[in-house]
Design an enzyme around this catalytic site. Structure first.
Site, PDB file in Angstrom:
ATOM      1  N   CYS A 233    -131.001   0.825 -72.061  1.00 24.37           N
ATOM      2  CA  CYS A 233    -129.739   0.554 -72.758  1.00 24.37           C
ATOM      3  C   CYS A 233    -129.797  -0.796 -73.459  1.00 24.37           C
ATOM      4  CB  CYS A 233    -128.568   0.573 -71.783  1.00 24.37           C
ATOM      5  SG  CYS A 233    -128.325   2.134 -70.923  1.00 24.37           S
TER       6      CYS A 233
ATOM      7  N   CYS B 231    -128.950  -1.284 -67.114  1.00 21.13           N
ATOM      8  CA  CYS B 231    -129.896  -0.273 -67.624  1.00 21.13           C
ATOM      9  C   CYS B 231    -130.857  -0.887 -68.648  1.00 21.13           C
ATOM     10  CB  CYS B 231    -129.080   0.862 -68.240  1.00 21.13           C
ATOM     11  SG  CYS B 231    -129.999   1.994 -69.298  1.00 21.13           S
TER      12      CYS B 231
END
Length: 105
Positions: free
Chosen positions: A33, A30
Site C-alpha cells: 500500500c 501495509c
C-alpha cells in the site's frame, strides 16, 4: 491535495454524485500500500476535475471495506455512475491506474 478521504457517512454520496471514482483501500501497516501511494497521489493530481480519487483506511472504515468484500490490500475499485466496474487487488504501477481511469472517461 487532490485525494479525498471519505467516511462511512459520506462514501455513498461520493460514489453516487461523481461520474468516476477510483478508491484505494489501504492500511498504514501495509507495505505494498505504501509502495503504490505515490502513484495514487500522482493519478489524483493528473485527473483532478475528470475523476475523483479516494483513499480508505480499512482499519478505520471497516464497514465500507466489508461492504465491498475487501479481504486483501491494496485493493483498488473503480466506480462509474455509482457502481463498481473494476476491482484490482495488489500493487501496480502508476500507468496501470492512469489507464484504468482513462479507459472509462
Amino acid at each position: 491535495m487532490a485525494i479525498v478521504h471519505p467516511t462511512a457517512e459520506n462514501f455513498d454520496a461520493l460514489i453516487r454524485d461523481n461520474k468516476l471514482v477510483l478508491v484505494d483501500f489501504f492500511a498504514t501497516w501495509c507495505g505494498p500500500c505504501k509502495m503504490i501511494a505515490p502513484f495514487i497521489e500522482e493519478v489524483a493530481e493528473e485527473y483532478e476535475g475528470k475523476a475523483v480519487v479516494a483513499k480508505i483506511d480499512v482499519d478505520e472504515a471497516q464497514e465500507i471495506a466489508a461492504e465491498y468484500g475487501i479481504s486483501s490490500i491494496p485493493t483498488v475499485i473503480l466506480f462509474k455512475d455509482g457502481a463498481p466496474i473494476h476491482t484490482e487487488v495488489g500493487a501496480h504501477d502508476k500507468a496501470f491506474y492512469a489507464n484504468l481511469i482513462e479507459m472509462h472517461l
